[in-house]
Write a protein that holds these residues in place. Structure first.
Motif, PDB file in Angstrom:
ATOM      1  N   LEU A  81       0.828  -1.207   0.000  1.00  0.00           N
ATOM      2  CA  LEU A  81       0.000   0.000   0.000  1.00  0.00           C
ATOM      3  C   LEU A  81       0.865   1.261   0.000  1.00  0.00           C
ATOM      4  O   LEU A  81       0.543   2.239  -0.686  1.00  0.00           O
ATOM      5  CB  LEU A  81      -0.936   0.007   1.210  1.00  0.00           C
ATOM      6  CG  LEU A  81      -2.136  -0.930   1.122  1.00  0.00           C
ATOM      7  CD1 LEU A  81      -2.858  -0.987   2.463  1.00  0.00           C
ATOM      8  CD2 LEU A  81      -3.086  -0.496   0.030  1.00  0.00           C
ATOM      9  N   ASP A  82       1.960   1.235   0.737  1.00  0.00           N
ATOM     10  CA  ASP A  82       2.874   2.378   0.743  1.00  0.00           C
ATOM     11  C   ASP A  82       3.456   2.609  -0.657  1.00  0.00           C
ATOM     12  O   ASP A  82       3.552   3.750  -1.119  1.00  0.00           O
ATOM     13  CB  ASP A  82       4.008   2.176   1.750  1.00  0.00           C
ATOM     14  CG  ASP A  82       3.550   2.265   3.192  1.00  0.00           C
ATOM     15  OD1 ASP A  82       2.452   2.804   3.447  1.00  0.00           O
ATOM     16  OD2 ASP A  82       4.292   1.782   4.071  1.00  0.00           O
ATOM     17  N   GLU A  83       3.846   1.527  -1.336  1.00  0.00           N
ATOM     18  CA  GLU A  83       4.358   1.634  -2.705  1.00  0.00           C
ATOM     19  C   GLU A  83       3.300   2.220  -3.633  1.00  0.00           C
ATOM     20  O   GLU A  83       3.586   3.109  -4.441  1.00  0.00           O
ATOM     21  CB  GLU A  83       4.779   0.257  -3.235  1.00  0.00           C
ATOM     22  CG  GLU A  83       6.028  -0.309  -2.629  1.00  0.00           C
ATOM     23  CD  GLU A  83       6.289  -1.735  -3.105  1.00  0.00           C
ATOM     24  OE1 GLU A  83       5.854  -2.097  -4.222  1.00  0.00           O
ATOM     25  OE2 GLU A  83       6.935  -2.490  -2.356  1.00  0.00           O
ATOM     26  N   LEU A  84       2.083   1.712  -3.520  1.00  0.00           N
ATOM     27  CA  LEU A  84       1.001   2.192  -4.372  1.00  0.00           C
ATOM     28  C   LEU A  84       0.663   3.648  -4.083  1.00  0.00           C
ATOM     29  O   LEU A  84       0.355   4.413  -5.004  1.00  0.00           O
ATOM     30  CB  LEU A  84      -0.232   1.302  -4.214  1.00  0.00           C
ATOM     31  CG  LEU A  84      -0.081  -0.118  -4.753  1.00  0.00           C
ATOM     32  CD1 LEU A  84      -1.298  -0.967  -4.391  1.00  0.00           C
ATOM     33  CD2 LEU A  84       0.137  -0.118  -6.254  1.00  0.00           C
ATOM     34  N   ASP A  85       0.725   4.051  -2.813  1.00  0.00           N
ATOM     35  CA  ASP A  85       0.512   5.455  -2.461  1.00  0.00           C
ATOM     36  C   ASP A  85       1.559   6.345  -3.120  1.00  0.00           C
ATOM     37  O   ASP A  85       1.252   7.433  -3.604  1.00  0.00           O
ATOM     38  CB  ASP A  85       0.559   5.652  -0.947  1.00  0.00           C
ATOM     39  CG  ASP A  85      -0.764   5.364  -0.267  1.00  0.00           C
ATOM     40  OD1 ASP A  85      -1.779   5.209  -0.969  1.00  0.00           O
ATOM     41  OD2 ASP A  85      -0.768   5.297   0.977  1.00  0.00           O
ATOM     42  N   THR A  86       2.818   5.897  -3.133  1.00  0.00           N
ATOM     43  CA  THR A  86       3.892   6.659  -3.767  1.00  0.00           C
ATOM     44  C   THR A  86       3.642   6.803  -5.262  1.00  0.00           C
ATOM     45  O   THR A  86       3.752   7.897  -5.821  1.00  0.00           O
ATOM     46  CB  THR A  86       5.258   5.976  -3.512  1.00  0.00           C
ATOM     47  OG1 THR A  86       5.477   5.892  -2.105  1.00  0.00           O
ATOM     48  CG2 THR A  86       6.389   6.743  -4.163  1.00  0.00           C
ATOM     49  N   ILE A  87       3.298   5.701  -5.903  1.00  0.00           N
ATOM     50  CA  ILE A  87       2.994   5.735  -7.340  1.00  0.00           C
ATOM     51  C   ILE A  87       1.808   6.647  -7.612  1.00  0.00           C
ATOM     52  O   ILE A  87       1.828   7.464  -8.539  1.00  0.00           O
ATOM     53  CB  ILE A  87       2.727   4.307  -7.871  1.00  0.00           C
ATOM     54  CG1 ILE A  87       4.005   3.481  -7.830  1.00  0.00           C
ATOM     55  CG2 ILE A  87       2.150   4.347  -9.285  1.00  0.00           C
ATOM     56  CD1 ILE A  87       3.806   1.996  -8.064  1.00  0.00           C
ATOM     57  N   ASN A  88       0.782   6.530  -6.791  1.00  0.00           N
ATOM     58  CA  ASN A  88      -0.419   7.347  -6.935  1.00  0.00           C
ATOM     59  C   ASN A  88      -0.087   8.833  -6.815  1.00  0.00           C
ATOM     60  O   ASN A  88      -0.589   9.660  -7.584  1.00  0.00           O
ATOM     61  CB  ASN A  88      -1.440   6.921  -5.879  1.00  0.00           C
ATOM     62  CG  ASN A  88      -2.856   7.141  -6.316  1.00  0.00           C
ATOM     63  OD1 ASN A  88      -3.129   7.479  -7.448  1.00  0.00           O
ATOM     64  ND2 ASN A  88      -3.771   6.940  -5.386  1.00  0.00           N
ATOM     65  N   GLU A  89       0.755   9.170  -5.851  1.00  0.00           N
ATOM     66  CA  GLU A  89       1.150  10.564  -5.650  1.00  0.00           C
ATOM     67  C   GLU A  89       1.921  11.086  -6.855  1.00  0.00           C
ATOM     68  O   GLU A  89       1.730  12.224  -7.288  1.00  0.00           O
ATOM     69  CB  GLU A  89       1.974  10.697  -4.365  1.00  0.00           C
ATOM     70  CG  GLU A  89       2.183  12.114  -3.914  1.00  0.00           C
ATOM     71  CD  GLU A  89       0.893  12.875  -3.677  1.00  0.00           C
ATOM     72  OE1 GLU A  89       0.826  14.047  -4.100  1.00  0.00           O
ATOM     73  OE2 GLU A  89      -0.046  12.324  -3.088  1.00  0.00           O
ATOM     74  N   GLU A  90       2.805  10.262  -7.414  1.00  0.00           N
ATOM     75  CA  GLU A  90       3.558  10.657  -8.609  1.00  0.00           C
ATOM     76  C   GLU A  90       2.608  10.893  -9.783  1.00  0.00           C
ATOM     77  O   GLU A  90       2.765  11.861 -10.530  1.00  0.00           O
ATOM     78  CB  GLU A  90       4.582   9.586  -8.968  1.00  0.00           C
ATOM     79  CG  GLU A  90       5.745   9.492  -8.010  1.00  0.00           C
ATOM     80  CD  GLU A  90       6.634   8.286  -8.264  1.00  0.00           C
ATOM     81  OE1 GLU A  90       6.408   7.547  -9.256  1.00  0.00           O
ATOM     82  OE2 GLU A  90       7.554   8.063  -7.454  1.00  0.00           O
TER      83      GLU A  90
END
Length: 121
Positions: A81-90
């Motif tokens: 989820l942390d990885e996906l949040d980072t991708i989402n923010e980008e």
């Protein structure tokens, strides 16, 4: 001052801080739940991030009754989820930039996030 990820605490210090046996920390490492740094002499060194992760493990096991296999699954899902949040923010940032350059206006992008919240009794 040390950074959040810099391993500086010996196993005995972490065990004392968290009021657990050093063998518990070794078990968590054996199970793959934590990965402390190592000195050249192979001594375990823990960062503040490691200590916070151990606190989460202790809350899950002690307060919520989750076994170590369940803790492993929860921690892996949290990392994903942390990885996906980072991708989402980008992606949000790129969308904002693209909208500004093509239309000259701001685009409102709704942001949602999560937190692992563990309630004590």
């Amino acid at each position: 001052m040390y950074s959040y990820d810099e391993p500086v605490y010996l196993i005995s210090v972490v065990a004392k801080i968290l009021e657990i046996h050093p063998q518990t920390l070794r078990q968590y490492e054996k199970e793959g739940l934590i990965e402390p740094g190592r000195t050249d002499g192979k001594m375990r060194l823990y960062s503040q991030r490691d200590i916070d992760k151990i606190k989460t493990i202790l809350r899950l096991t002690r307060d919520m009754g989750v076994n170590l296999a369940g803790v492993d699954i929860i921690l892996r899902l949290k990392e994903k989820l942390d990885e996906l949040d980072t991708i989402n923010e980008e992606l949000r940032s790129n969308l904002q930039k693209k909208a500004r350059t093509t239309t000259g206006t701001e685009v409102s992008v709704k942001k949602s996030s999560y937190e692992l919240i563990i309630f004590k009794k």
